[in-house]
Design a protein around this motif. Structure first.
Motif, PDB file in Angstrom:
ATOM      1  N   UNK A  53       0.679  -1.101   0.077  1.00 15.91           N
ATOM      2  CA  UNK A  53       0.505  -0.533  -0.028  1.00 15.91           C
ATOM      3  C   UNK A  53       1.257   1.444  -0.631  1.00 15.91           C
ATOM      4  N   UNK A  54       0.350   2.275  -0.386  1.00 15.54           N
ATOM      5  CA  UNK A  54       1.263   3.890  -0.875  1.00 15.54           C
ATOM      6  C   UNK A  54       0.785   4.349  -0.557  1.00 15.54           C
ATOM      7  N   UNK A  55       1.650   4.680   0.857  1.00 16.47           N
ATOM      8  CA  UNK A  55       1.983   6.225   0.974  1.00 16.47           C
ATOM      9  C   UNK A  55       1.938   7.139   0.817  1.00 16.47           C
ATOM     10  N   UNK A  56       3.110   7.689   0.060  1.00 20.00           N
ATOM     11  CA  UNK A  56       2.890   9.025  -0.195  1.00 20.00           C
ATOM     12  C   UNK A  56       3.985   8.569  -1.691  1.00 20.00           C
ATOM     13  N   UNK A  57       3.400   9.657  -2.834  1.00 20.76           N
ATOM     14  CA  UNK A  57       4.393   9.708  -3.785  1.00 20.76           C
ATOM     15  C   UNK A  57       4.670  10.753  -4.378  1.00 20.76           C
ATOM     16  N   UNK A  58       6.232  11.050  -4.623  1.00 19.93           N
ATOM     17  CA  UNK A  58       6.692  12.741  -4.721  1.00 19.93           C
ATOM     18  C   UNK A  58       7.687  12.310  -5.923  1.00 19.93           C
ATOM     19  N   UNK A  59       6.910  13.392  -6.469  1.00 19.53           N
ATOM     20  CA  UNK A  59       7.364  13.046  -8.233  1.00 19.53           C
ATOM     21  C   UNK A  59       8.663  14.559  -8.100  1.00 19.53           C
ATOM     22  N   UNK A  60       9.720  13.339  -8.061  1.00 16.81           N
ATOM     23  CA  UNK A  60      11.339  14.338  -8.812  1.00 16.81           C
ATOM     24  C   UNK A  60      10.844  15.284 -10.175  1.00 16.81           C
ATOM     25  N   UNK A  61      11.768  16.358  -9.360  1.00 17.16           N
ATOM     26  CA  UNK A  61      12.508  17.375 -10.218  1.00 17.16           C
ATOM     27  C   UNK A  61      13.357  17.446 -10.806  1.00 17.16           C
ATOM     28  N   UNK A  62      13.829  17.636 -11.774  1.00 14.24           N
ATOM     29  CA  UNK A  62      15.678  18.399 -12.557  1.00 14.24           C
ATOM     30  C   UNK A  62      15.542  20.057 -13.102  1.00 14.24           C
ATOM     31  N   UNK A  63      16.678  19.875 -13.298  1.00 18.32           N
ATOM     32  CA  UNK A  63      16.459  21.765 -14.109  1.00 18.32           C
ATOM     33  C   UNK A  63      15.682  21.647 -14.954  1.00 18.32           C
ATOM     34  N   UNK A  64      16.104  20.442 -15.881  1.00 15.94           N
ATOM     35  CA  UNK A  64      15.134  20.444 -16.804  1.00 15.94           C
ATOM     36  C   UNK A  64      13.056  20.058 -17.034  1.00 15.94           C
ATOM     37  N   UNK A  65      13.120  19.602 -15.152  1.00 17.85           N
ATOM     38  CA  UNK A  65      12.226  19.191 -14.989  1.00 17.85           C
ATOM     39  C   UNK A  65      11.623  18.153 -15.119  1.00 17.85           C
ATOM     40  N   UNK A 105      10.917  15.416 -16.813  1.00 17.12           N
ATOM     41  CA  UNK A 105      10.750  14.077 -18.013  1.00 17.12           C
ATOM     42  C   UNK A 105      11.766  13.814 -18.114  1.00 17.12           C
ATOM     43  N   UNK A 106      13.110  13.083 -17.974  1.00 20.24           N
ATOM     44  CA  UNK A 106      14.385  13.211 -18.326  1.00 20.24           C
ATOM     45  C   UNK A 106      14.520  11.371 -19.023  1.00 20.24           C
ATOM     46  N   UNK A 121      16.973   4.505 -23.834  1.00 20.25           N
ATOM     47  CA  UNK A 121      16.988   5.842 -24.662  1.00 20.25           C
ATOM     48  C   UNK A 121      15.678   6.609 -24.150  1.00 20.25           C
ATOM     49  N   UNK A 122      14.658   5.900 -23.626  1.00 16.14           N
ATOM     50  CA  UNK A 122      13.423   6.870 -23.306  1.00 16.14           C
ATOM     51  C   UNK A 122      13.058   7.333 -22.709  1.00 16.14           C
ATOM     52  N   UNK A 123      12.331   8.699 -22.385  1.00 14.70           N
ATOM     53  CA  UNK A 123      11.088   9.333 -21.518  1.00 14.70           C
ATOM     54  C   UNK A 123      11.045   8.797 -20.056  1.00 14.70           C
ATOM     55  N   UNK A 124      11.620   9.178 -19.568  1.00 16.00           N
ATOM     56  CA  UNK A 124      10.770   8.395 -17.888  1.00 16.00           C
ATOM     57  C   UNK A 124      10.758   9.678 -16.434  1.00 16.00           C
ATOM     58  N   UNK A 125      10.014   9.501 -16.085  1.00 20.02           N
ATOM     59  CA  UNK A 125       9.763  10.452 -14.746  1.00 20.02           C
ATOM     60  C   UNK A 125       9.933   9.710 -13.738  1.00 20.02           C
ATOM     61  N   UNK A 126      10.883  10.297 -12.638  1.00 17.43           N
ATOM     62  CA  UNK A 126      11.499   9.842 -11.105  1.00 17.43           C
ATOM     63  C   UNK A 126      10.631   9.979 -10.309  1.00 17.43           C
ATOM     64  N   UNK A 127      10.093   8.807  -9.477  1.00 17.70           N
ATOM     65  CA  UNK A 127       9.365   9.216  -8.517  1.00 17.70           C
ATOM     66  C   UNK A 127      10.191   8.312  -7.037  1.00 17.70           C
ATOM     67  N   UNK A 128       9.967   8.904  -5.905  1.00 20.23           N
ATOM     68  CA  UNK A 128      10.028   8.307  -4.712  1.00 20.23           C
ATOM     69  C   UNK A 128       8.540   7.759  -4.336  1.00 20.23           C
TER      70      UNK A 128
END
Length: 107
Positions: free
Chosen positions: A49-61, A63-64, A73-80
């Motif tokens: 069961x998920x308590x929280x999700x943090x959408x991480x972002x870098x300088x470029x936003x 999506x990286x 080479x695919x685009x991804x989003x990193x989440x914690x």
């Protein structure tokens, strides 16, 4: 960081959304993150069961390209993701599948 509130299926199951606002992402990325964090999705399979999700972002936003796997080479989003079984940083692809460890097949 502030939590984000929105009325989607994923919001019903994720306790808190943190970091970059899901609402600012293009709709196909919103759908991908919602699929990955929904009941039966990849995040729940790895962390319960998920308590929280943090959408991480870098300088470029948020999506990286993966910095951990330069061959991918695919685009991804990193989440914690914080769940009942621990905390993991996951990479989510546009199709809603994702990985939690380098070299892992997306699911």
């Amino acid at each position: 960081m502030s939590s984000r509130a929105f009325s989607t299926t994923a919001a019903k199951y994720v306790g808190k959304w943190l970091g970059y606002s899901l609402d600012l992402l293009p709709s196909h990325w919103q759908s991908a993150l919602q699929k990955y964090t929904a009941p039966g999705g990849g995040a729940e399979a790895r962390l319960g069961n998920i308590d929280s999700v943090e959408i991480k972002s870098r300088d470029e936003g948020p999506v990286h390209k993966s910095h951990y796997n330069p061959k991918d080479k695919a685009d991804i989003i990193s989440i914690r993701v914080s769940g009942e079984k621990g905390i993991k940083t996951c990479h989510v692809y546009e199709n809603g599948l994702g990985t939690a460890d380098q070299g892992e097949d997306p699911s």
